[in-house]
Write a protein that holds these residues in place. Sequence first.
Motif, short mmCIF file in Angstrom:
data_model
loop_
_atom_site.label_atom_id
_atom_site.label_comp_id
_atom_site.label_asym_id
_atom_site.label_seq_id
_atom_site.Cartn_x
_atom_site.Cartn_y
_atom_site.Cartn_z
N MET A 51 48.27 42.19 47.84
CA MET A 51 48.61 40.92 48.49
C MET A 51 47.84 39.78 47.82
O MET A 51 46.66 39.93 47.51
N ASP A 52 48.49 38.66 47.59
CA ASP A 52 47.88 37.51 46.92
C ASP A 52 47.49 36.44 47.93
O ASP A 52 47.87 36.48 49.10
N TRP A 53 46.72 35.46 47.44
CA TRP A 53 46.45 34.28 48.24
C TRP A 53 47.76 33.56 48.54
O TRP A 53 48.70 33.60 47.74
N GLU A 54 47.80 32.87 49.67
CA GLU A 54 49.05 32.22 50.10
C GLU A 54 48.77 30.79 50.56
O GLU A 54 47.77 30.53 51.24
N LEU A 55 49.65 29.88 50.15
CA LEU A 55 49.67 28.52 50.67
C LEU A 55 50.89 28.40 51.57
O LEU A 55 52.03 28.41 51.10
N ASP A 56 50.67 28.30 52.85
CA ASP A 56 51.76 28.18 53.83
C ASP A 56 51.90 26.70 54.18
O ASP A 56 51.04 26.14 54.87
N VAL B 248 45.75 31.09 53.26
CA VAL B 248 45.65 32.45 53.81
C VAL B 248 45.08 33.37 52.73
O VAL B 248 45.67 33.51 51.66
N PRO B 249 43.94 34.00 53.00
CA PRO B 249 43.35 34.91 52.01
C PRO B 249 44.13 36.23 51.94
O PRO B 249 44.88 36.56 52.86
N PRO B 250 43.97 36.99 50.87
CA PRO B 250 44.71 38.25 50.74
C PRO B 250 44.26 39.32 51.72
O PRO B 250 44.97 40.29 51.95
N ALA B 251 43.05 39.15 52.29
CA ALA B 251 42.54 40.12 53.27
C ALA B 251 41.53 39.39 54.13
O ALA B 251 41.02 38.33 53.76
N PRO B 252 41.22 39.92 55.31
CA PRO B 252 40.20 39.28 56.16
C PRO B 252 38.88 39.15 55.41
O PRO B 252 38.50 40.00 54.61
N GLY B 253 38.20 38.04 55.69
CA GLY B 253 36.93 37.78 55.01
C GLY B 253 37.16 36.91 53.79
O GLY B 253 38.22 36.97 53.15
N ASP C 74 36.22 26.35 52.95
CA ASP C 74 35.31 27.31 53.58
C ASP C 74 36.13 28.09 54.59
O ASP C 74 36.76 27.54 55.48
N GLY C 75 36.13 29.39 54.47
CA GLY C 75 37.10 30.21 55.18
C GLY C 75 36.75 30.52 56.61
O GLY C 75 35.62 30.40 57.06
N GLU C 76 37.79 30.93 57.34
CA GLU C 76 37.66 31.44 58.68
C GLU C 76 38.19 32.88 58.67
O GLU C 76 38.48 33.43 57.61
N ALA C 77 38.35 33.47 59.83
CA ALA C 77 38.74 34.88 59.88
C ALA C 77 40.11 35.11 59.25
O ALA C 77 40.32 36.08 58.53
N GLY D 96 34.10 30.42 33.18
CA GLY D 96 33.71 29.06 33.51
C GLY D 96 34.86 28.13 33.79
O GLY D 96 34.66 26.98 34.22
N GLY D 97 36.08 28.59 33.61
CA GLY D 97 37.24 27.76 33.89
C GLY D 97 37.73 27.96 35.32
O GLY D 97 36.96 28.30 36.22
N ASP D 98 39.04 27.77 35.51
CA ASP D 98 39.65 27.92 36.83
C ASP D 98 40.65 29.06 36.82
O ASP D 98 41.36 29.28 35.82
N HIS D 99 40.72 29.75 37.91
CA HIS D 99 41.73 30.80 38.11
C HIS D 99 42.67 30.32 39.20
O HIS D 99 42.25 30.07 40.34
N LEU D 100 43.96 30.16 38.87
CA LEU D 100 44.95 29.68 39.83
C LEU D 100 45.33 30.80 40.79
O LEU D 100 45.84 31.85 40.37
N LEU D 101 45.09 30.58 42.09
CA LEU D 101 45.39 31.58 43.11
C LEU D 101 46.78 31.38 43.72
O LEU D 101 47.47 32.36 44.05
N ALA D 102 47.18 30.12 43.92
CA ALA D 102 48.48 29.81 44.53
C ALA D 102 48.78 28.34 44.27
O ALA D 102 47.88 27.55 43.96
N SER D 103 50.04 27.97 44.38
CA SER D 103 50.42 26.57 44.17
C SER D 103 51.64 26.24 45.00
O SER D 103 52.39 27.13 45.44
N ALA D 104 51.83 24.95 45.23
CA ALA D 104 52.99 24.46 46.00
C ALA D 104 53.21 23.00 45.63
O ALA D 104 52.36 22.36 45.01
#
Length: 276
Positions: free
Chosen positions: A1-6, A27-32, A86-89, A128-136
Amino acid sequence: MDWELDVTHDEMVPLGLDGGRSLLRVVPPAPGWPARGPVLRLVMPAARPVVRVRRRHDTADGPATHLELVPTVHGGRRCTLEFPVDGEADAARFELDWEVRRAPDERETAGDGQLLTRIHLVAPAPDGGDHLLASALLRLTWCDPRDRESRGLLLRQAAADESLPATARAALAELAEADRAAVPACSYCVLRWELRLLDAAHRAREAVRAHPRLAALPDLLDTSTDDRTYRRPCDCLRQNPGRTGLAPEVPEDDLRRALAAARARHLAHSAGPPTP
């Protein structure tokens, strides 16, 4: 499961709209959440259509609280804003307030589009660069609310807008349903059909009075039967004598008087305030 932008965002908007609000969940791929959380990056034209980003904290036993976020700003030909996540559950929630940027003599036409911002969710990469997790994308497409199909879409979008009070959403949904209903092929029931439509417009007008972006929609209602779908046969007592379970028939004279009053009320609102 990947990161999600809803993203909750109405892309179809009426001509002349000046601004609005969109909702975003990370939304993270898993809790935490990782110790070094991702960054929400907005890349937009230098005119900066997104004017405010707020972090939303929902509570189970009270109204949501909001914290306006101060971004890290990167200049250049495009404006880039970055906000730490900063994440939540389960998810991090944001509200994005945006304004339409146009030149003084600029006018949109139906079908035109406008990009508000690109949304990137990025995390630090090992190099040292950026890793793209999700986009919209947040985009607008202009439509003319005088067009019946466009108006119906705007009504249905507004009825699903959770930022509106429940009474406003219900009234808009009722109007959308009445406007979508087939026209009865019966000279009596077509009066009932139009009265239902005008009464629904009146209730919607009262319910959205405090919401400028929606207040004009009920007044643009087209009550003509041109280019509408017809329903045959009709399900009234006149067309089905002796059938049980049908709605009681209102005397036609009473129905016509009620319809005349509803037409006058709608016409008065549609015409706008008198010119001084």
